[in-house]
Design an enzyme around this catalytic site. Structure first.
Site, PDB file in Angstrom:
ATOM      1  N   LYS A  38       0.845  -1.206   0.000  1.00 27.99           N
ATOM      2  CA  LYS A  38       0.000   0.000   0.000  1.00 27.99           C
ATOM      3  C   LYS A  38       0.877   1.251   0.000  1.00 27.99           C
ATOM      4  O   LYS A  38       2.087   1.173   0.276  1.00 27.99           O
ATOM      5  CB  LYS A  38      -0.890  -0.024   1.248  1.00 27.99           C
ATOM      6  N   TYR A 267      15.031  30.610   5.154  1.00 34.49           N
ATOM      7  CA  TYR A 267      13.801  31.333   5.506  1.00 34.49           C
ATOM      8  C   TYR A 267      13.771  31.701   6.979  1.00 34.49           C
ATOM      9  O   TYR A 267      14.111  30.886   7.845  1.00 34.49           O
ATOM     10  CB  TYR A 267      12.571  30.475   5.192  1.00 34.49           C
TER      11      TYR A 267
HETATM   12  C1  LIG Z   1      -0.429  -1.596   6.900  1.00 35.24           C
HETATM   13  C2  LIG Z   1      -0.982  -2.848   7.421  1.00 35.24           C
HETATM   14  C3  LIG Z   1      -0.161  -3.957   7.588  1.00 35.24           C
HETATM   15  C4  LIG Z   1       1.344  -3.890   7.461  1.00 35.24           C
HETATM   16  O1  LIG Z   1       1.845  -3.261   8.615  1.00 35.24           O
HETATM   17  P1  LIG Z   1       3.407  -3.184   8.967  1.00 35.24           P
HETATM   18  O2  LIG Z   1       3.429  -2.827  10.409  1.00 35.24           O
HETATM   19  O3  LIG Z   1       3.997  -2.145   8.101  1.00 35.24           O
HETATM   20  O4  LIG Z   1       3.971  -4.529   8.701  1.00 35.24           O
HETATM   21  C5  LIG Z   1      -0.750  -5.148   7.961  1.00 35.24           C
HETATM   22  N1  LIG Z   1      -2.086  -5.227   8.156  1.00 35.24           N
HETATM   23  C6  LIG Z   1      -2.902  -4.177   8.029  1.00 35.24           C
HETATM   24  C7  LIG Z   1      -4.357  -4.338   8.280  1.00 35.24           C
HETATM   25  C8  LIG Z   1      -2.376  -2.944   7.674  1.00 35.24           C
HETATM   26  O5  LIG Z   1      -3.193  -1.890   7.564  1.00 35.24           O
END
Ligand SMILES: *Cc1c(COP(=O)(O)O)cnc(C)c1O
Length: 374
Positions: A38, A267
């Site tokens: 994702k 800045y």
């Molecule tokens: C993002 C996510 C993961 C992966 O999480 P990590 O801590 O990065 O391994 C797993 N399960 C769900 C439901 C998530 O939203």
């Protein structure tokens, strides 16, 4: 266009492969990796990473939303793609067209999916205490009733741990409580519905802290750790697991100049030279994913030396104090994340300085930064 002209990300495929094999060895053979790709594969580049994972034999993926799944399918990614988040009913057609597996985020959402009428492949989310998505593990008979909806092809049941990265007793006890609730629900469903389904519970920290869990699961939804990063620095985990960072973030020094004692820079003139200093302007800024919170706080590596970020980080540039690197010249590389000779800055180290976790740092890497596989 020269890809390493301004600011770029180098992706180390060998390290990705190493991390995949490390987790495959560490987990029981019956547990397959279901990498979380994702948010553009945590900023690494979703298509590039997923294709590489596919070459390594990975055939299950999870994404946050339908659109991310569609992108992967259009790039030719095969196997199962699970959408972890909510999908609007207007987009149910997309789930079918691109063979995406949708999470049932609660019972009412299951009814909405049933009302759609056409077949949808789903995993049921079960809320075991995080209270984000999933039907409550207390409502087991309601969960059972989801199997009565004929258009829902239920292929999996899962939950998500919310304290598995914690080191306190209370946090670890909560992981165990969540697993007990999950296993109880799974057992009840296995006894009540006449159907097969897969189960999964762990994210990265549920894998790294596997000793807290007693069950074996079909999938492990590994995210941050597969990219070779921890959310936060941890000596004990870094010693226990040889995780190798996949991403390095680099940018060019555009120019180097001298400032005399007392002169301000950037800045708001938010930094003043405490003595005669040499400063370098680097072509990367907050629009590229460097948190502005690192103003006067963060670090980068130049020619193997760790040097401080000075002044406020701009949208497209930042300043480094390179007084300690007298050889620094225009055209040199500055490493924001990664290695330079013997020195290294890990994503989790940058995250600490910015007051966040590496997951946020990585997933917010800018569009403008070119991803290059090495
Ligand atoms: C993002 C996510 C993961 C992966 O999480 P990590 O801590 O990065 O391994 C797993 N399960 C769900 C439901 C998530 O939203």
């Amino acid at each position: 266009m020269y890809e390493k002209g301004r600011a770029w990300i180098e992706l180390n495929k060998e390290n990705l492969r190493h991390n995949v094999r490390l987790f495959q060895k560490f987990l029981p053979e019956s547990t397959a990796l279901m990498p979380a790709v994702k948010a553009n594969a945590y900023g690494h580049g979703d298509i590039l990473i997923s294709k590489e994972l596919q070459k390594l034999g990975i055939s299950h993926f999870c994404v946050a939303c339908a659109e991310e799944g569609v992108r992967l399918r259009r790039a030719g990614i095969k196997g199962e793609i699970l959408v972890l988040g909510y999908t609007h009913p207007e987009n149910f057609d997309l789930l079918r067209e691109y063979c995406l597996t949708q999470t049932i985020v609660d019972y009412a959402y299951g009814e909405t999916m049933a009302a759609y009428g056409k077949e949808l492949t789903v995993h049921i989310g079960i809320d075991t205490g995080m209270h984000r998505l999933g039907e409550s593990s207390d409502h087991i008979s309601r969960i059972c009733r989801l199997w009565e909806f004929e258009n829902l092809k239920i292929t999996g049941v899962y939950s998500h741990l919310c304290t598995s990265d914690g080191e306190t007793e209370a946090e670890q006890a909560f992981v165990k409580l969540q697993e007990r609730r999950f296993l109880r629900a799974v057992q009840y469903l296995k006894d009540s519905v006449n159907a097969e389904f897969s189960t999964h519970l762990q994210g990265s920290y549920g894998i790294l802290n596997k000793k807290l869990l007693s069950g074996n699961y079909d999938y492990a939804r590994v995210g941050i750790a597969l990219y070779g990063a921890l959310s936060e620095p941890s000596q004990s985990l870094e010693q226990k697991f040889d995780l190798r960072p996949v991403l390095s973030l680099k940018a060019r020094i555009g120019c180097v100049r001298e400032v005399s004692q007392g002169e301000g820079a950037g800045y708001g003139l938010a930094w003043h030279a405490p003595s005669f200093r040499k400063i370098a302007a680097v072509s990367i800024g907050y629009a590229d994913g460097i948190p502005r919170a690192l103003s006067n706080k963060g670090h980068a590596l130049v020619r193997g030396k760790k040097v401080p970020i000075v002044g406020r980080i701009c949208m497209d540039q930042l300043l480094l104090d390179v007084t300690e690197v007298p050889e620094a010249v225009s055209g040199d590389e500055a490493v924001l994340i990664g290695k330079s000779r013997d020195a290294e800055i890990k994503a989790q180290e940058m995250a600490v300085e910015a007051g966040t976790i590496s997951n946020e740092i990585l997933s917010r890497m800018g569009e403008r930064v070119r991803r290059i596989a090495v």
